[in-house]
Design an enzyme around this catalytic site. Structure first.
Site, PDB file in Angstrom:
ATOM      1  N   LYS A  77       0.711  -1.331   0.084  1.00  0.00           N
ATOM      2  CA  LYS A  77       0.218  -0.034  -0.029  1.00  0.00           C
ATOM      3  C   LYS A  77       0.976   1.173  -0.065  1.00  0.00           C
ATOM      4  O   LYS A  77       2.180   1.241   0.864  1.00  0.00           O
ATOM      5  CB  LYS A  77      -0.966  -0.018   1.171  1.00  0.00           C
ATOM      6  N   SER A 111     -10.019   2.233   2.319  1.00  0.00           N
ATOM      7  CA  SER A 111      -9.102   2.814   1.730  1.00  0.00           C
ATOM      8  C   SER A 111      -8.018   2.175   0.631  1.00  0.00           C
ATOM      9  O   SER A 111      -7.259   2.327  -0.073  1.00  0.00           O
ATOM     10  CB  SER A 111      -7.995   4.025   2.379  1.00  0.00           C
ATOM     11  N   SER A 127     -10.410   0.051   6.382  1.00  0.00           N
ATOM     12  CA  SER A 127      -9.792  -0.010   5.540  1.00  0.00           C
ATOM     13  C   SER A 127      -9.181  -1.156   4.824  1.00  0.00           C
ATOM     14  O   SER A 127      -8.554  -1.508   3.705  1.00  0.00           O
ATOM     15  CB  SER A 127      -8.870   1.106   5.243  1.00  0.00           C
TER      16      SER A 127
HETATM   17  N1  GLN Z   1     -13.436   4.568   5.527  1.00  0.00           N
HETATM   18  C1  GLN Z   1     -13.081   5.161   6.789  1.00  0.00           C
HETATM   19  C2  GLN Z   1     -12.673   6.561   6.754  1.00  0.00           C
HETATM   20  O1  GLN Z   1     -12.572   7.062   5.578  1.00  0.00           O
HETATM   21  C3  GLN Z   1     -11.854   4.127   7.249  1.00  0.00           C
HETATM   22  C4  GLN Z   1     -10.677   4.338   6.640  1.00  0.00           C
HETATM   23  C5  GLN Z   1      -9.361   3.615   7.058  1.00  0.00           C
HETATM   24  O2  GLN Z   1      -9.583   2.480   7.598  1.00  0.00           O
HETATM   25  N2  GLN Z   1      -8.264   4.016   6.731  1.00  0.00           N
HETATM   26  O3  GLN Z   1     -12.012   7.004   7.570  1.00  0.00           O
END
Ligand code: GLN
Length: 483
Positions: A74, A149, A173
């Site tokens: 990532k 994400s 995410s």
């Molecule tokens: N979807 C959540 C956010 O936008 C979690 C994102 C994540 O786990 N990095 O904060």
């Protein structure tokens, strides 16, 4: 011979049986990346160093646990001498002078880093639509989001390009994109995996973990990702078990907590049916279902959307156009340099979070919002502690539904935030949780989430693996069932 859709375990066998050379594997990965360019899963490739490492391995075979296994990283993990953008314009020219501990651990175990995967900007999002580098497409369907994400990591594994990818999870995410792309994704206990060299979003919630085709592969990867790290003050110093050891433990007499406060009424009937069928499968494997109560669960999303933006507004203050990344051209003075660099460098969602975070931390509102959210967070954690006194794991659906169309939730941030309805509480409480494929609705995969007690990744991997020995959902690919 191909490694497409193969697991790490299968690839290890192919290498040891000399059915394929290390270089052939890496060449195939880059051919597959090209063939799948429309997915936009990668931001930066690591082609020459990866090929070189595979040649070295062919000349000098290694018995490291993950020798020659290709892995996508990532783009939130710093990688020495390899561009690291975090999906943002503000870092689009950032070349870190060191690698994150997770990257070092995986590479020291023999993994070959293929490149950096696309992601929502600074990991803020649930659809990979906030990346400066464009949307990622879900391999299961044109115009479908892969989740976020960690959308690029999920798409790369789901399309069979690589057997595994690294990812991070602040509110869901790893698990949400794993669910939407039909793969397995594990968020470890907070502190299990070092955060050193991870670009921080919300430091008290961020945790790195693996994405792969099976729970067994996640165990192999987690064994290598974990380490106590003095460079991360929240890194745990507890004993790290061999996560492969309990995979095959029978589930007889084990207890699954079913959250009776969970409101499934807003979900499609089909989603609920897939979830309930999975619970029956676990019962057939010998486990029993126990009703539990997590009375403050409904407060997790609002609590998260105070705590996470607060921490992000503080963490992202370091990006000022001076120390890291992109600087605005021709500012008239220092203040304008800061303002223009940040205005041009950050996208809308990141700006929204910085604004919310600065507000809830401001002197006049701190007690009403940030302090209150921290108090509710403690209540949520206490609920879990109480529930775990009598059960082994907790199960919920991973998401409210399968992958959705690009653009369909972008105009309503609340709808997007609710994507993590079932996943966020594990981050707030610091608990490990995994998502595994458990069904298919209109040729789109679904996932079930298994949450474990603090430091008990072994139990969730055990439940996940046993499910995967008796079902085929993890073998479904966008091109049909893999044998
Ligand atoms: N979807 C959540 C956010 O936008 C979690 C994102 C994540 O786990 N990095 O904060």
């Amino acid at each position: 011979m191909t490694i497409k859709y193969k697991t790490i375990k299968e690839i290890k066998n192919m290498i040891s049986q000399k059915e394929i050379s290390n270089k052939e594997i890496i060449k195939e990965v880059f051919d597959q990346i090209q063939a799948n360019e429309h997915l936009n899963a990668f931001i930066t490739l690591n082609k020459e160093p990866a090929l070189k490492k595979s040649e070295d391995l062919d000349n000098n075979p290694s018995d490291l646990p993950l020798a020659g296994i290709p892995i996508a990283q990532k783009d939130l993990f710093c990688t020495k001498d390899l561009r690291t953008t975090c999906g943002s314009r503000i870092l689009n020219n950032f070349i870190p002078p060191y690698s994150a501990t997770v990257i070092e651990n995986l590479e020291n175990a023999g993994c070959i880093s293929i490149g950096k995967t696309n992601m929502d900007e600074f990991a803020m999002g649930s659809s990979n639509e906030t990346s400066f580098f464009g949307n990622v497409e879900n391999p299961w369907g044109k115009n479908l989001v892969p989740g976020g994400s960690s959308g690029g990591s999920a798409a790369a594994v789901s399309a069979g390009i690589v057997p595994a990818a690294s990812a991070t999870d602040t509110g869901g995410s790893i698990r949400q994109p794993a669910s939407l792309c039909g793969i397995t994704g594990l968020k470890p206990t907070y502190g299990r995996v070092s955060r050193w060299g991870m670009i921080a979003f919300a430091s008290s919630l961020d945790q790195a973990g693996p994405m792969a085709r099976t729970a067994e592969d996640c165990a192999l990867l987690l064994n290598q990702m974990c380490s106590h790290d003095e460079k991360d003050t929240t890194s745990l110093d507890d004993a790290i078990p061999n996560f492969e050891e309990n995979l095959n433990e029978p589930l007889k007499d084990k207890k699954i907590g079913i959250v009776k406060d969970l409101d499934l009424s807003s979900l499609d009937n089909e989603v609920v049916k897939v979830y309930e069928d999975s619970l029956k499968e676990f019962e057939a494997l010998g486990a029993s279902l126990i009703d539990i109560s997590l009375p403050n669960l409904s407060l997790s999303v609002p609590t998260y959307y105070v705590v996470a933006p607060a921490e992000c507004s503080s963490n992202l203050s370091r990006f000022d156009g001076v120390k890291f990344g992109r600087r605005s051209e021709d500012p008239n003075n220092l203040e304008e340099l800061y303002i223009k660099s940040r205005s041009e460098g950050f996208g809308d969602e990141v700006k929204r979070r910085i604004l919310i975070g600065s507000y809830v931390l401001s002197a006049g509102y701190y007690d009403a919002y940030y302090k209150k959210a921290q108090q509710v967070r403690r209540l949520i954690k206490n609920d879990f502690d109480k529930a775990f006194s009598n059960i082994d794991v907790i199960m919920t659906p991973t998401t409210r539904g399968p992958a959705f169309e690009m653009g369909s939730k972008g105009s309503d941030p609340i709808q997007m935030y609710l994507e993590d309805l079932f996943t966020i509480s594990a981050n707030l409480a610091g608990l490990p949780a995994i998502s595994i494929p458990n069904g298919n609705i209109d040729n789109k995969p679904t996932g079930i989430q298994i949450i474990g007690n603090f430091l008990d990744e072994s139990s969730i991997l055990n439940f996940a693996h046993m499910f995967q020995t008796s079902t085929n959902w993890h073998k479904y690919t966008p091109e049909g069932v893999k044998e």
